[in-house]
Design a protein around this motif. Structure first.
Motif, PDB file in Angstrom:
ATOM      1  N   ALA A  36       0.817  -1.216   0.000  1.00 12.42           N
ATOM      2  CA  ALA A  36       0.000   0.000   0.000  1.00 12.42           C
ATOM      3  C   ALA A  36       0.848   1.261   0.000  1.00 12.42           C
ATOM      4  CB  ALA A  36      -0.940  -0.004   1.212  1.00 12.42           C
ATOM      5  N   SER A  37       2.022   1.217   0.614  1.00  6.97           N
ATOM      6  CA  SER A  37       2.905   2.385   0.619  1.00  6.97           C
ATOM      7  C   SER A  37       3.418   2.665  -0.788  1.00  6.97           C
ATOM      8  CB  SER A  37       4.077   2.162   1.574  1.00  6.97           C
ATOM      9  OG  SER A  37       3.618   2.001   2.906  1.00  6.97           O
ATOM     10  N   LEU A  38       3.813   1.605  -1.496  1.00  6.53           N
ATOM     11  CA  LEU A  38       4.250   1.805  -2.884  1.00  6.53           C
ATOM     12  C   LEU A  38       3.089   2.306  -3.743  1.00  6.53           C
ATOM     13  CD1 LEU A  38       6.474   1.526  -5.041  1.00  6.53           C
ATOM     14  CD2 LEU A  38       5.565  -0.759  -5.503  1.00  6.53           C
ATOM     15  N   ASP A  39       1.894   1.750  -3.531  1.00 10.47           N
ATOM     16  CA  ASP A  39       0.732   2.196  -4.311  1.00 10.47           C
ATOM     17  C   ASP A  39       0.454   3.678  -4.073  1.00 10.47           C
ATOM     18  OD1 ASP A  39       0.503  -0.412  -5.190  1.00 10.47           O
ATOM     19  OD2 ASP A  39      -1.150  -0.920  -3.829  1.00 10.47           O
ATOM     20  N   TYR A  99       6.887  14.421   1.149  1.00 11.31           N
ATOM     21  CA  TYR A  99       5.970  13.953   2.203  1.00 11.31           C
ATOM     22  C   TYR A  99       6.550  12.854   3.090  1.00 11.31           C
ATOM     23  CZ  TYR A  99       4.798   9.666  -0.395  1.00 11.31           C
ATOM     24  OH  TYR A  99       4.848   8.445  -1.022  1.00 11.31           O
ATOM     25  N   ARG A 100       7.762  12.376   2.775  1.00 13.77           N
ATOM     26  CA  ARG A 100       8.363  11.327   3.594  1.00 13.77           C
ATOM     27  C   ARG A 100       9.704  11.759   4.196  1.00 13.77           C
ATOM     28  NH1 ARG A 100       5.586   7.657   5.833  1.00 13.77           N
ATOM     29  NH2 ARG A 100       7.450   6.338   5.926  1.00 13.77           N
ATOM     30  N   ILE A 103      15.894  13.700   6.281  1.00 14.98           N
ATOM     31  CA  ILE A 103      16.122  12.333   5.808  1.00 14.98           C
ATOM     32  C   ILE A 103      14.811  11.765   5.278  1.00 14.98           C
ATOM     33  CG2 ILE A 103      16.838   9.999   6.475  1.00 14.98           C
ATOM     34  CD1 ILE A 103      18.525  11.287   8.685  1.00 14.98           C
ATOM     35  N   ILE A 104      14.875  11.094   4.130  1.00 12.02           N
ATOM     36  CA  ILE A 104      13.706  10.410   3.570  1.00 12.02           C
ATOM     37  C   ILE A 104      13.631   9.011   4.160  1.00 12.02           C
ATOM     38  CG2 ILE A 104      12.700   9.453   1.461  1.00 12.02           C
ATOM     39  CD1 ILE A 104      14.075  11.737  -0.065  1.00 12.02           C
ATOM     40  N   TYR A 105      12.433   8.635   4.622  1.00  8.74           N
ATOM     41  CA  TYR A 105      12.209   7.292   5.173  1.00  8.74           C
ATOM     42  C   TYR A 105      11.135   6.578   4.357  1.00  8.74           C
ATOM     43  CZ  TYR A 105      14.766   8.891   9.301  1.00  8.74           C
ATOM     44  OH  TYR A 105      15.728   9.381  10.144  1.00  8.74           O
ATOM     45  N   PHE A 106      11.383   5.286   4.089  1.00  4.06           N
ATOM     46  CA  PHE A 106      10.405   4.478   3.367  1.00  4.06           C
ATOM     47  C   PHE A 106      10.693   3.016   3.691  1.00  4.06           C
ATOM     48  CE2 PHE A 106       8.254   2.475  -0.175  1.00  4.06           C
ATOM     49  CZ  PHE A 106       7.210   3.330  -0.489  1.00  4.06           C
ATOM     50  N   GLU A 160      -2.898  -0.526   5.448  1.00  2.75           N
ATOM     51  CA  GLU A 160      -3.035   0.859   5.013  1.00  2.75           C
ATOM     52  C   GLU A 160      -1.660   1.383   4.584  1.00  2.75           C
ATOM     53  OE1 GLU A 160      -5.890   2.712   4.789  1.00  2.75           O
ATOM     54  OE2 GLU A 160      -6.857   0.773   5.202  1.00  2.75           O
ATOM     55  N   PRO A 161      -1.628   2.410   3.741  1.00  3.47           N
ATOM     56  CA  PRO A 161      -0.324   2.987   3.381  1.00  3.47           C
ATOM     57  C   PRO A 161       0.451   3.436   4.623  1.00  3.47           C
ATOM     58  CG  PRO A 161      -2.039   3.837   1.934  1.00  3.47           C
ATOM     59  CD  PRO A 161      -2.737   3.066   3.020  1.00  3.47           C
ATOM     60  N   TYR A 162       1.713   3.065   4.687  1.00  2.00           N
ATOM     61  CA  TYR A 162       2.644   3.472   5.747  1.00  2.00           C
ATOM     62  C   TYR A 162       2.240   2.947   7.124  1.00  2.00           C
ATOM     63  CZ  TYR A 162       3.451   6.310   1.718  1.00  2.00           C
ATOM     64  OH  TYR A 162       3.639   6.708   0.412  1.00  2.00           O
TER      65      TYR A 162
END
Length: 267
Positions: free
Chosen positions: A159-162, A236-237, A242-245, A187-189
């Protein structure tokens, strides 16, 4: 919809191509066979897509006695190193450990194709590279990792990738983020909040958000850089610059994963 394990990915050589599997055993370093090999430069520093996006095109197929590497329609077989192979120091970020070097013919082949003086090294079974204890529950004690950036497992939800793809002008595939485990049905994230998971009969501690560098910008099929994805992620991340994913995790009990395993969140 119940959550389930929808992807299992292994990367035998750090930063080279990975492959999906239907099931995977767990060893003392994480997924068995994951990131046990790594390329190093003439100074012993790890070599990755951060420096050479062309590594995305280095295909890796496991063999019973080692690996088969393929690049630009040419292949070479690599045997697991034994005591006769040279022992060298290899550095991953702040960690330096002893590793066994592949045969000279393999290193010449790789150096010619990637255009730098490189060696392929193997992390031995007795390696003692430790996970940063600052992120571990005290009950776990010391945990080991091979040549991964810092933790044995990386989890990303589908869902996060979507959600990311809904923000991009053109969709990207999950391989940009090089996860070990992909979870569908959340759910996303949602993974940002997970602290523990049960996947089938295996339990995990989810210990640290995964910080991101330039590798998600590299198209894993062409090695070309995409100028859009990281600015979108940053919009948004990004937190504290720092970017987090995705989330890093450690196995706390169990010995395997299978596609379709039920995934549940532990309190």
């Amino acid at each position: 919809m119940a959550m389930q394990l929808s992807g299992i990915y292994r990367y035998p050589v750090k930063s080279a191509q990975g492959h999906g599997v239907n099931s995977a055993m767990i060893d003392r370093f994480g997924l068995a066979g994951d990131r046990r090999w790594m390329l190093i430069d003439s100074d012993g520093q790890f070599y990755s897509q951060r420096r050479a996006p062309a590594l995305a095109l280095l295909a890796v197929a496991p063999r019973e006695t080692g690996l088969r590497l393929s690049f630009d329609e040419q292949s070479i077989d690599v045997d697991l190193p034994g005591s006769q192979n040279k022992e060298v120091t290899a550095t991953v970020w702040e960690h330096t450990l002893l590793a066994r070097c592949a045969e000279p013919r393999v290193n010449v082949w790789l150096s010619e194709r990637l255009g730098e003086d490189l060696r392929l090294v193997f992390c031995p079974d007795n390696a003692t590279r430790s996970v940063d204890a600052a992120y571990l529950p005290e009950s776990l004690g010391e945990q080991r990792v091979a040549f991964s950036d810092g933790f044995p497992l990386l989890i990303v939800s589908q869902a996060s990738l979507d959600d990311l793809n809904a923000r991009l002008p053109a969709s990207v595939s999950m391989d940009r983020f090089r996860p070990n485990l992909v979870v569908a049905g959340s759910e996303p994230y949602a993974e940002d909040q997970w602290q523990g998971l049960r996947i089938g009969s295996t339990t995990l501690a989810v210990v640290k958000p995964c910080s991101r560098c330039a590798i998600p910008s590299v198209n894993q099929q062409t090695a070309e850089k995409d100028p859009v994805i990281n600015p979108v992620l940053a919009s948004y991340r990004r937190r504290d610059g720092i970017i987090y994913f995705g989330m890093n995790a450690i196995v706390t009990a169990g010995d395997s994963f299978t596609l379709g395993d039920t995934v549940s969140v532990l309190d």
